[in-house]
Design a protein around this motif. Structure first.
Motif, PDB file in Angstrom:
ATOM      1  N   ASP A  14      10.630  71.932  -8.647  1.00  0.00           N
ATOM      2  CA  ASP A  14      10.819  71.673  -7.220  1.00  0.00           C
ATOM      3  C   ASP A  14       9.802  70.655  -6.723  1.00  0.00           C
ATOM      4  N   GLU A  15      10.170  69.950  -5.647  1.00  0.00           N
ATOM      5  CA  GLU A  15       9.271  68.996  -5.011  1.00  0.00           C
ATOM      6  C   GLU A  15       9.220  69.276  -3.516  1.00  0.00           C
ATOM      7  N   VAL A  16       8.097  68.922  -2.915  1.00  0.00           N
ATOM      8  CA  VAL A  16       7.965  68.995  -1.460  1.00  0.00           C
ATOM      9  C   VAL A  16       7.361  67.699  -0.950  1.00  0.00           C
ATOM     10  N   GLU A  17       7.742  67.342   0.268  1.00  0.00           N
ATOM     11  CA  GLU A  17       7.007  66.342   1.042  1.00  0.00           C
ATOM     12  C   GLU A  17       6.355  67.085   2.191  1.00  0.00           C
ATOM     13  N   ILE A  18       5.076  66.841   2.375  1.00  0.00           N
ATOM     14  CA  ILE A  18       4.326  67.625   3.350  1.00  0.00           C
ATOM     15  C   ILE A  18       3.389  66.711   4.135  1.00  0.00           C
ATOM     16  N   ALA A  19       3.312  66.955   5.432  1.00  0.00           N
ATOM     17  CA  ALA A  19       2.474  66.126   6.308  1.00  0.00           C
ATOM     18  C   ALA A  19       1.821  67.008   7.368  1.00  0.00           C
ATOM     19  N   LEU A  20       0.681  66.560   7.864  1.00  0.00           N
ATOM     20  CA  LEU A  20      -0.009  67.234   8.962  1.00  0.00           C
ATOM     21  C   LEU A  20       0.420  66.624  10.284  1.00  0.00           C
ATOM     22  N   SER A  54      12.180  79.864  -9.476  1.00  0.00           N
ATOM     23  CA  SER A  54      12.549  78.980  -8.369  1.00  0.00           C
ATOM     24  C   SER A  54      11.680  79.203  -7.140  1.00  0.00           C
ATOM     25  N   SER A  55      11.516  80.436  -6.729  1.00  0.00           N
ATOM     26  CA  SER A  55      10.707  80.716  -5.532  1.00  0.00           C
ATOM     27  C   SER A  55       9.248  80.343  -5.761  1.00  0.00           C
ATOM     28  N   ALA A  56       8.762  80.555  -6.974  1.00  0.00           N
ATOM     29  CA  ALA A  56       7.374  80.232  -7.300  1.00  0.00           C
ATOM     30  C   ALA A  56       7.133  78.734  -7.230  1.00  0.00           C
ATOM     31  N   ALA A  57       8.053  77.939  -7.773  1.00  0.00           N
ATOM     32  CA  ALA A  57       7.872  76.486  -7.792  1.00  0.00           C
ATOM     33  C   ALA A  57       7.790  75.915  -6.382  1.00  0.00           C
ATOM     34  N   SER A  58       8.604  76.412  -5.456  1.00  0.00           N
ATOM     35  CA  SER A  58       8.542  75.937  -4.071  1.00  0.00           C
ATOM     36  C   SER A  58       7.184  76.219  -3.454  1.00  0.00           C
ATOM     37  N   ALA A  59       6.691  77.420  -3.663  1.00  0.00           N
ATOM     38  CA  ALA A  59       5.399  77.802  -3.095  1.00  0.00           C
ATOM     39  C   ALA A  59       4.268  76.978  -3.690  1.00  0.00           C
ATOM     40  N   VAL A  60       4.282  76.813  -4.991  1.00  0.00           N
ATOM     41  CA  VAL A  60       3.201  76.104  -5.672  1.00  0.00           C
ATOM     42  C   VAL A  60       3.178  74.634  -5.278  1.00  0.00           C
ATOM     43  N   ALA A  61       4.342  73.989  -5.223  1.00  0.00           N
ATOM     44  CA  ALA A  61       4.384  72.580  -4.828  1.00  0.00           C
ATOM     45  C   ALA A  61       3.817  72.398  -3.421  1.00  0.00           C
ATOM     46  N   ALA A  62       4.175  73.296  -2.507  1.00  0.00           N
ATOM     47  CA  ALA A  62       3.665  73.206  -1.134  1.00  0.00           C
ATOM     48  C   ALA A  62       2.153  73.389  -1.092  1.00  0.00           C
ATOM     49  N   ILE A  80       1.785  61.380   4.112  1.00  0.00           N
ATOM     50  CA  ILE A  80       2.837  62.240   3.577  1.00  0.00           C
ATOM     51  C   ILE A  80       2.578  62.375   2.076  1.00  0.00           C
ATOM     52  N   ILE A  81       2.454  63.592   1.621  1.00  0.00           N
ATOM     53  CA  ILE A  81       2.205  63.858   0.211  1.00  0.00           C
ATOM     54  C   ILE A  81       3.468  64.440  -0.421  1.00  0.00           C
ATOM     55  N   ARG A  82       3.825  63.907  -1.578  1.00  0.00           N
ATOM     56  CA  ARG A  82       4.929  64.478  -2.344  1.00  0.00           C
ATOM     57  C   ARG A  82       4.338  65.145  -3.583  1.00  0.00           C
ATOM     58  N   ALA A  83       4.663  66.411  -3.760  1.00  0.00           N
ATOM     59  CA  ALA A  83       4.097  67.194  -4.856  1.00  0.00           C
ATOM     60  C   ALA A  83       5.205  67.848  -5.668  1.00  0.00           C
ATOM     61  N   PHE A  84       4.900  68.108  -6.928  1.00  0.00           N
ATOM     62  CA  PHE A  84       5.864  68.685  -7.876  1.00  0.00           C
ATOM     63  C   PHE A  84       5.288  69.948  -8.492  1.00  0.00           C
ATOM     64  N   ALA A  85       6.146  70.963  -8.679  1.00  0.00           N
ATOM     65  CA  ALA A  85       5.755  72.168  -9.408  1.00  0.00           C
ATOM     66  C   ALA A  85       6.867  72.516 -10.392  1.00  0.00           C
ATOM     67  N   PRO A  86       6.518  72.789 -11.650  1.00  0.00           N
ATOM     68  CA  PRO A  86       7.535  72.973 -12.684  1.00  0.00           C
ATOM     69  C   PRO A  86       8.140  74.364 -12.718  1.00  0.00           C
ATOM     70  N   GLY A 125      -0.982  72.082  12.398  1.00  0.00           N
ATOM     71  CA  GLY A 125       0.429  71.735  12.327  1.00  0.00           C
ATOM     72  C   GLY A 125       0.781  71.127  10.980  1.00  0.00           C
ATOM     73  N   VAL A 126       1.860  71.644  10.357  1.00  0.00           N
ATOM     74  CA  VAL A 126       2.295  71.167   9.045  1.00  0.00           C
ATOM     75  C   VAL A 126       3.819  71.057   9.049  1.00  0.00           C
ATOM     76  N   GLU A 127       4.310  69.974   8.474  1.00  0.00           N
ATOM     77  CA  GLU A 127       5.744  69.736   8.378  1.00  0.00           C
ATOM     78  C   GLU A 127       6.125  69.616   6.913  1.00  0.00           C
ATOM     79  N   ILE A 128       7.099  70.402   6.490  1.00  0.00           N
ATOM     80  CA  ILE A 128       7.471  70.481   5.077  1.00  0.00           C
ATOM     81  C   ILE A 128       8.940  70.126   4.884  1.00  0.00           C
ATOM     82  N   THR A 129       9.207  69.260   3.926  1.00  0.00           N
ATOM     83  CA  THR A 129      10.565  69.030   3.446  1.00  0.00           C
ATOM     84  C   THR A 129      10.613  69.493   1.995  1.00  0.00           C
ATOM     85  N   LEU A 130      11.544  70.382   1.693  1.00  0.00           N
ATOM     86  CA  LEU A 130      11.632  70.995   0.370  1.00  0.00           C
ATOM     87  C   LEU A 130      12.836  70.446  -0.380  1.00  0.00           C
ATOM     88  N   TYR A 131      12.596  70.007  -1.596  1.00  0.00           N
ATOM     89  CA  TYR A 131      13.665  69.509  -2.470  1.00  0.00           C
ATOM     90  C   TYR A 131      13.865  70.532  -3.590  1.00  0.00           C
TER      91      TYR A 131
END
Length: 318
Positions: A35-41, A101-109, A7-13, A84-90
């Motif tokens: 924004d931050e995301v947690e993402i897993a395969l 806002s929309s850009a940060a979500s996309a970039v973090a993912a 599980i990777i947690r990533a941040f985009a400003p 298969g990818v599972e995303i949790t968006l913060y």
């Protein structure tokens, strides 16, 4: 198909697009918020938004309608993968805020999925996938938010055909104050009020300010930066949508800001200062002016972010 149990947690400003005179061509990143995301395969063949935290239920959970999901799907399609990818968006960025806002979500993912796949793309090569997500968010695949959020620093989008994104070398320290009132402005609404034709006199003024701002950032020449942070194209009209705009801008400059303007399409205002103490004082003055117009607000202070998006942490599932 990969299923590596990470599980990777990533941040985009957050980002400031336009930077007053650079409508649709200039942008820069800040350190916070973001924004931050947690993402897993997983072993499925679907991209799924598992949950969204912080959006009060307003954003779509369907991956093909959410910028984080669209960005990941676009990257996988480019690689020819059915993964298969599972995303949790913060969602730490408010919606309709003018802070990308929309850009940060996309970039973090994108940062997260690229890491999980072994980084098949260099950071800059992720930009087209983020732009596709912006197309879903606002109808146009623009780069003035996603590019600085991804890459950091001050970015010039010189052109789109072909895509030509230029890093503006930033000399010296520069601090940004973001003051966000508790109102929302949709990007499409802010664009609809703009003039479709610009007098040549205004265009010449705007070109001079863009060139002056870039030169001021590179030298650095703080007086030149301040003289150049003027927008004669979008701000005169968009400012009418923000209560107390002129008073807030005047208060920021009075407290020592080099200049102040609308962040993106608003309603957030940004100001640039030479040091942290000035930027903090500017934020308090802007907040006080918003209160005079019966608007609560929050403000953030940070240096211009030169790092962009990044992986925060990696964990292994059971």
């Amino acid at each position: 198909m990969l299923n590596n149990k990470k599980i990777i947690r990533a941040f985009a400003p957050a980002t400031v697009a336009n930077v007053s005179c650079g409508f649709d061509v200039l942008g820069f990143a800040v350190d916070q918020p973001g924004d931050e995301v947690e993402i897993a395969l997983n072993a499925s063949a679907e991209v799924v938004i598992k949950s969204i935290v912080g959006d009060k239920g307003r954003l779509p959970l369907q991956a093909d309608k959410n910028t984080a999901g669209v960005a990941v799907m676009s990257l996988l399609n480019a690689l020819g993968l059915k993964q298969g990818v599972e995303i949790t968006l913060y969602k730490n960025l408010p919606l309709g805020s003018g802070m990308g806002s929309s850009a940060a979500s996309a970039v973090a993912a994108l940062i997260g999925i690229n890491y999980l796949l072994g980084e098949p793309f260099q950071k800059k090569d992720l930009l087209p996938f983020a732009m596709e997500a912006e197309r879903v968010a606002c109808g146009a695949a623009h780069a003035d938010n996603v590019a600085p959020s991804l890459l950091g620093g001050v970015v010039l989008v010189r052109g789109y055909d072909p895509l030509d994104v230029v890093d503006i070398p930033l000399s010296g320290q520069l601090y940004c104050t973001l003051a966000h009132p508790n109102i929302e402005l949709k990007t499409e609404d802010s664009r609809q009020v703009l003039r479709q034709n610009i007098p040549l006199k205004d265009a010449i003024t705007q070109w001079g300010n863009i060139a002056g701002l870039v030169a001021g950032l590179m030298k650095p020449d703080y007086d030149l930066i301040g003289r150049s942070l003027k927008d004669v194209v979008a701000e005169p009209i968009r400012s009418l949508l923000i209560p107390g705009f002129n008073e807030i801008k005047d208060a920021a400059v009075k407290e020592g800001a080099l200049g102040c303007g609308i962040s993106g399409s608003g309603p957030t205002l940004f100001a640039l200062s030479k040091n942290y103490s000035t930027a903090d004082r500017v934020g308090r003055a802007m907040q006080l002016q918003f209160l005079k117009h019966k608007l609560n607000s929050e403000f953030y202070v940070s240096e211009v972010n030169r790092k962009g998006a990044y992986v925060i942490a990696e964990a292994v599932t059971a």
